[in-house]
Design an enzyme around this catalytic site. Structure first.
Site, short mmCIF file in Angstrom:
data_model
loop_
_atom_site.label_atom_id
_atom_site.label_comp_id
_atom_site.label_asym_id
_atom_site.label_seq_id
_atom_site.Cartn_x
_atom_site.Cartn_y
_atom_site.Cartn_z
CG ASN A 1 -0.38 -0.20 2.53
OD1 ASN A 1 0.66 -0.84 2.67
ND2 ASN A 1 -1.00 0.36 3.55
CB CYS B 1 -10.87 -1.97 -0.12
SG CYS B 1 -10.25 -1.27 -1.66
CD GLU C 1 -5.51 -5.72 -1.55
OE1 GLU C 1 -4.90 -4.64 -1.40
OE2 GLU C 1 -6.31 -6.17 -0.73
#
Ligand code: THU
Length: 131
Positions: free
Chosen positions: A43, A87, A56
Site C-alpha cells: 500500500n 477493499c 492489491e
C-alpha cells in the site's frame, strides 16, 4: 509449483516497502499470473488520504504495465491479527481482469482462507455490461 503458503509468504514480505505513515497499517500482496510469474505490491498512502493505492492494486497495475493480464491467484497479508480482505475498489479492479481469480488470505496464526473472487464480489460490473 507455487502453493498458497508460499504466495502468502511473498505477500507478507512485500509489506517491507509499504508507505503507510498515516494509518501505520502495512499491507502486502503477491499476484500469481497464469504464466507463473509473481508481481508484488504494497500500500502507498498519500497526504490527501484519498490518493492512497492499496497493495492489491499496486500489484495488479505493476503486472498490467508489464504486459500480463491473466491471473491465477492473489495473496494478501496485512498487519492485523485477522484476515485482511481486499477493499471494494480492489475487488472491482481485480474482477476487470480475472473474475475467477483465487483470493488467498492469512491471519497471524497462519490460518489460510481461499475465496473465489466471485464470492467476494458477486454481480460485479464487467466490460460486457457496457454493450
Ligand atoms: N489497504 C490495502 O492496501 N489493502 C487492503 O486490502 C485493505 C486496506 C491499505 C489502504 C491503507 O493504506 C491502509 O491499508 C489502511 O486502510
Amino acid at each position: 509449483m507455487m502453493d498458497e503458503k508460499k504466495l502468502i509468504e511473498i505477500a507478507s514480505h512485500a509489506r517491507i516497502n509499504s508507505y503507510s505513515p498515516y494509518s501505520k497499517f502495512r499491507v502486502g500482496a503477491a499476484l500469481l499470473t497464469k504464466s507463473g510469474k509473481v508481481f508484488t505490491g504494497c500500500n502507498i498512502e498519500n497526504a490527501t488520504y484519498g490518493a492512497t493505492c492499496c497493495a492489491e492494486r499496486t500489484a495488479i497495475y505493476k503486472a498490467i504495465s508489464e504486459g500480463e493480464k491473466e491471473f491465477e491467484a492473489i495473496a494478501v497479508q496485512g498487519d492485523n491479527e485477522g484476515f485482511t480482505f481486499p477493499c471494494g475498489i480492489c475487488r472491482q479492479v481485480i474482477a476487470e481482469f480475472s473474475p475467477s481469480i483465487k483470493v488467498i488470505l492469512s491471519d497471524k496464526e497462519k490460518n489460510i482462507k481461499v475465496y473465489p473472487l466471485s464470492d467476494l464480489l458477486p454481480h460485479a460490473f464487467y466490460k460486457e455490461d457496457l454493450t
